[in-house]
Design a protein around this motif. Sequence first.
Motif, PDB file in Angstrom:
ATOM      1  N   UNK A 139     -18.358 -48.850  -7.699  1.00 18.30           N
ATOM      2  CA  UNK A 139     -19.686 -49.331  -8.077  1.00 18.30           C
ATOM      3  C   UNK A 139     -20.766 -48.600  -7.295  1.00 18.30           C
ATOM      4  N   UNK A 140     -21.734 -48.125  -8.002  1.00 21.30           N
ATOM      5  CA  UNK A 140     -22.836 -47.467  -7.328  1.00 21.30           C
ATOM      6  C   UNK A 140     -22.602 -45.987  -7.117  1.00 21.30           C
ATOM      7  N   UNK A 165     -27.943 -54.338  -5.455  1.00 24.12           N
ATOM      8  CA  UNK A 165     -26.717 -53.675  -5.888  1.00 24.12           C
ATOM      9  C   UNK A 165     -25.597 -53.919  -4.891  1.00 24.12           C
ATOM     10  N   UNK A 172     -26.366 -39.528  -8.607  1.00 22.60           N
ATOM     11  CA  UNK A 172     -27.012 -38.596  -9.540  1.00 22.60           C
ATOM     12  C   UNK A 172     -28.528 -38.708  -9.493  1.00 22.60           C
ATOM     13  N   UNK A 173     -29.024 -39.798  -8.924  1.00 25.46           N
ATOM     14  CA  UNK A 173     -30.475 -39.898  -8.753  1.00 25.46           C
ATOM     15  C   UNK A 173     -30.852 -39.036  -7.548  1.00 25.46           C
ATOM     16  N   UNK A 174     -31.770 -38.072  -7.746  1.00 25.82           N
ATOM     17  CA  UNK A 174     -31.971 -37.062  -6.696  1.00 25.82           C
ATOM     18  C   UNK A 174     -32.219 -37.651  -5.311  1.00 25.82           C
ATOM     19  N   UNK A 175     -33.121 -38.616  -5.205  1.00 26.14           N
ATOM     20  CA  UNK A 175     -33.479 -39.126  -3.880  1.00 26.14           C
ATOM     21  C   UNK A 175     -32.256 -39.728  -3.191  1.00 26.14           C
ATOM     22  N   UNK A 176     -31.519 -40.554  -3.933  1.00 29.27           N
ATOM     23  CA  UNK A 176     -30.380 -41.237  -3.334  1.00 29.27           C
ATOM     24  C   UNK A 176     -29.289 -40.239  -2.990  1.00 29.27           C
ATOM     25  N   UNK A 217     -29.057 -47.651   0.876  1.00 29.97           N
ATOM     26  CA  UNK A 217     -28.265 -46.758   0.029  1.00 29.97           C
ATOM     27  C   UNK A 217     -26.902 -46.473   0.635  1.00 29.97           C
ATOM     28  N   UNK A 271     -33.028 -52.398  -4.149  1.00 28.23           N
ATOM     29  CA  UNK A 271     -31.740 -51.713  -4.135  1.00 28.23           C
ATOM     30  C   UNK A 271     -30.683 -52.590  -3.487  1.00 28.23           C
ATOM     31  N   UNK A 309     -38.582 -50.950  -2.523  1.00 33.05           N
ATOM     32  CA  UNK A 309     -37.477 -50.112  -2.986  1.00 33.05           C
ATOM     33  C   UNK A 309     -36.173 -50.565  -2.347  1.00 33.05           C
ATOM     34  N   UNK A 356     -22.414 -43.727  -9.306  1.00 41.56           N
ATOM     35  CA  UNK A 356     -23.256 -42.907 -10.168  1.00 41.56           C
ATOM     36  C   UNK A 356     -24.692 -42.798  -9.640  1.00 41.56           C
ATOM     37  N   UNK A 357     -25.013 -43.646  -8.636  1.00 46.67           N
ATOM     38  CA  UNK A 357     -26.356 -43.566  -8.083  1.00 46.67           C
ATOM     39  C   UNK A 357     -26.623 -42.204  -7.450  1.00 46.67           C
TER      40      UNK A 357
END
Lengths: 592, 491, 303
Positions: A523-524, A386, A529-533, A254, A383, A379, A526-527
């Motif tokens: 790029x990326x 990306x 916004x995913x809680x874990x990331x 990430x 990922x 996972x 907006x990721x």
Amino acid sequence: MSLMIKILFLAVSLSPALTLSTWGESLAWPLFGGIELLFDLNPISAFFLLLLALGAPLVALPMLRGAPDRPAYALYALLLLGMQLLLLAGDFIGFFVGWEIMTWSSYLLLLRSSRTDLEGAQSYILFNLASAFLLLAGILVFHSLTGDFRIQAIDQLGGPEPLALAVLFGLAFLIKVGTLPLHLWVPRAYDQAPDIFSAFLSALMSKMGVYGLILLATLFPEALSGLLGRLLNGPAAGYILAWIGVITSIVATFKAISQEDMKRLLAYSSIAQVGYITTAIGVGSSLAIGGALFQALVHTLVKLLLFITVAGIILQTGRRRFNDLGHLIDRMPISFLAVLIGIIGLAGMPPLPGFAAKYLIFVSLIDARWLLLLAAMLLSSTAAFIYCYKLIYAPFLGHANSPEAKTATEAPWPYLVPQVILMGLLVALGIFPGFGIQFLIDPVLTALGLAPIGAPSWGELATPYGGYDGVVLMTVFGTAFALVTGGFFLLRGRMRRAGSPYDLSYAGEVPTADTPLHYGAGMGRELRRIPLIGWILLHTTTGFLTGLTRQSLAAAGLLGGFYGRNPQTWILLAVLLFALALTLVTLTGGAL
Amino acid sequence: MAFQLTPVWFIALPLLVAFAAPLWVRLGLLMSMLFATPLVLFGLAVSLFPAVGDAPLLETIVIAPPLGIHLHLDSASLLMVALFNLAGVLFASFLWLGDTEPHLRGRGPFVLILLLITGCTGLVLTGDLFNLYVFLEIAGVSAYALSALRRDKTALEAGLKYLIIGSVAAIFILLAIVLLYLETGQLNLAALARDFGDIPAAMQGLIGLLLLVGLGVKAELFPFNVWVPDIYRGSDPAVTSLFSGILVKAFLFVLFHLVFLLLADPAVARAWLMALGALTMLVAELVALRQQDMRRMLAYSSLGQVGLITLALGFASEATTAGALFHMVNHTLVKMLLFFVAALMLRRFLSLRLADLRGVGHAMPVATALFVLGSLAVLGLPPLSGFVSKLCILKGFAEAQAFWPIALILLAALIEAGYYFRWIKVFYDSDPAAPQCRSDDGPAYLPLVLIAGLLLLLGVAPFLIEDWFVQAARALLGRGTILESVLGVQS
Amino acid sequence: MHAIVDSLAMIGISYVMGFLFYGFYRQFNARVQRRWGPSLWQNFFDNMKFLLKTETLTHGPMFFLGPMIIAAGAITTVLFVPFLKDSDWLQGFSEHGNLILIIYLLVVGPLGNALAVGSSGNPFGVMGVTRGLTRLMGLEVPFFLGLALVMLQHETTSVHAIMAAQDGLAQWNLFTNPIAFIVILLPFIASQNASPFDVVGAPVEVYAGPRVEFGGRLLGLLMTQNMMMTVAKLVLVVDLFMGGAGNVPILILKAFSLFLLTASISLVFPRLKTEQTVDFFWKVPLGLGVLGVIATVWLPWGA
């Protein structure tokens, strides 16, 4: 003169290959106090020496460009010497000597870059020395257990010493491979190092940590299972190691996605990829170690390829941020192909060999019944697509975003030759995974006392859980591709190239050169916004280390107060302490 | 042969040469004599090793009993003597070849340097307490004067401070000697060793403490070493190399010689000495982190190494002692190298502050490379000799299952790396403001390169002189042998 | 010769099944929404129309190669999935592959196409690709975990072996390992690019989707491979959970019933945003998967 030096340097860079091919019987060098350095080549070290033999000349080649940089050449030669010592060592002192020579010579090479800042240099050397000193402490514990420095299995398993040994060695090697939370030096170093040297750091030096981890497992009877027993169908100690590896890969993946600089992205990707190796070593079965070695091999080839290519891009454009590049595909086609092959290998897509490595590791996890680890590993490995896409999209596709990117030309030949060789190797290994298993991996597994994986043919990768055939896969895909492309041309109709790069469906507008069309660094984003990331990207351990530095500096300042400049206080201190000690001695009954 | 090779030559020859200084000035041989004298003595010492290994050489010149000069040359003291003279050779060649400042090349420094070497040699050779004190003062006085040689404000201040703290230490030691003499009526070390056990325990403690404080100041042990950075900062870097390379080593040797000799069981003082050593090491390394001046940084680093040596000697096992002696040799070589580099840089840049030395690696590549090499050696990184000696010490601890000193030593080394590598990084900074013209005045580098070669040689092939250290360690720890050989002669 | 005929047959069957299923889906969708919908053959007509367009716009060589790669990937995937059980026919090259390989092959094509999208220089296209990759990251974890439970159950990665182990209805993994099926069901729907996880390529999102720049024959090719890929995935799940099929009618029947199930689920849920999709997959199906792992592996009766 300078030509002579360059030829000599190239010859030196071939020395690992020479050692590998001509090594005869073992050597011994008496050191001191009964310590004897033993050097010998065994299948395990031969495998890693092979990686070095492959990589060293390929990294040396681009270094030949321009006026000879003599200090860098000398340090590189020392570095190679250190790594060969470390790999050939049959005893821990020789291992440590090689390890340290590698550490400081690579540090000095790191300083050759004008981009290295104090923080990066300090974190590199201090983390690596911490690793070395932990290693030394482990060696001393080992010595007190066996009375010897030779690398051999210890026979006693009870008591805290074997555990201490495993922890010390484990920490030392985990720092070197850069697992969380001991990875802080990696991105800085890989980013700031001279562009070519980053390839060496990531592709080859991190593998020395892997070598160490494999060596660590051989120190215990029954490998890692001897340490804490078994869990499900694998070693319990390895389960911890495997989780360390997987968490490392997830977080690093990430982080890689969120980078805006090519080399930093590659650095985090290295951390993630080596994390897989760590996981596989934790599983410890024949399939897993085979997968770890295969992954080490692939990662070496891929990271050499990618870092050298990126170095070529930086050389030609002077830019390293995704925002500043773009649309180099027409101007640097070979580099594009190199990055393409590189990311396919990095993502572990079939038919390149990255898939074979992943396959072995996945199967070994299923075999060990460690399915949660499998899910976590998947996972990070998904990922990774990306950042792989970001790596090829932002520099090569889209729109050119800086004047340099609009005028750049293909990298010079010393950069292209290694790229072409590495691409060839990757494709060949992808078609013939069985060859890699049979000739590179199986000897190591046999030497480790594990069952060899075996390969019915060069093209086939076979495991008890099933396998696949690289040749068939490549043929089918190639044929399908050829037929589809051919068929497409047979159809009626014609193709027309768009008139300008701005001839796009752009929300009903007509974009111009001023329209921000390059999606590069964003790029990326907006990721998050995913809680874990989002959580992962928000947190870092840097604070802990800066805090530690601040605290030790504060302690230094405090203690520095003792060292006043006034002779009266010196004398006062001495007399007071004398009086105090005397009182103490008198009170406690006379004797010292 | 009429010309007898006795230990007294190690003291007499430099004294003679020193007092004949006017003659050498007239002949224009001042520098060459400064170089030749320690060289001859070093050769003599090396040639004596086999003989001394068999039996120690003793010599007694009776003045008036109980006063006399007892010289006791065993493997340990011979090692020290050889080291001091080697350091003398290196120092002299640095003064001679490197076009050093005039205040280091006159008659005064010539005498003082030779006296310093003589004093230190005497300290390790002497077999009685009276002469110990005499040599201590010789070494001390020449050191005070040397540190004030430059005659500017900082140098004079340093000399004066050194004089004050040195005298205080001497008073402590003198008190201890007086008490010892009062209690036993002996000044001969061997005889004292025999009778020391009979002294009442409280008095033993008092004497021990007096000696510890006195020698602790001289041998730069925390918390008695607070004066060191100031003095090292004020003196010439070249001269400082003598302090760190010779003087401290002599006092450390004396301290442990006395400990091992007087105490029937060195384990009594083990905890004290090891604690002092560990404290010295950790505190010095930590404080060094913040230093902005190279001389101060090197001073603290020197203290750290002294602490390490103390820690290892205090443990008093044969392996750690041999390692500690080896480390003394290494540290002398390394610190001479580093201080010489500092001297060269000071001459070029007129400052040794970190900020002023940015980018020095591009202006003085050879000097900087030598600094790097020295740093690697002092950190104990292979393949340099510092590694072997440190390994030897650590191995000694590991064999005795003592793991806390190992942890402390490695921690200290890590902290040490923290500041040494900071300096190296700054040296190699690419600073556009730094002078780019490269100048390396050739001959001055000769002794430096020689030291570097020695460090490398001893790191790669330490087995060449392994025997010396093992024998020296045995001699230093062999209380019984000393008692027997000395008292056997006397009775 | 056998291999060539067999391969052509597999490609043909998957294509025919593909457009019929999609045609049915459009009908089904329309009827649920109380519309008349297009004919069953509409997808075939659409596809042919695209493939026979006279003019196609490209944005450079990579833009052209992308659809070729994705189509080749789809064909390869189809050829590595065994369509029938205990038969010489419709096997393709599946004995040279395995389940993990197929899962990865499913991704090869889309990644190749992503290069083409990037090459077009349209930021919305790239945005769509990123969304697609993000969704993939979300769905792949539970999907693979569910399949791993099956692989663990049969201790093999070979689809043939898993199929062979399910002799009768009672041995179907659907019944012997229901947790695994439930775990993969929703990710499976997402991997089919179906509602409610279809934000990447949904009709109203075309302007922010990977296909924004494609037209003419290239779009036709993308459509073709999409239909084939859908069938390949359906057959794969049939093989793994419903015991495979002995002949083509049964295969169609089983695949169709599975398709009906997924289509019904698709119809009743509103579309999720990408991040919601990922978060959902990491919470619900993955949570179920973890429970499944605990139940089958960690708890004493599992071992």
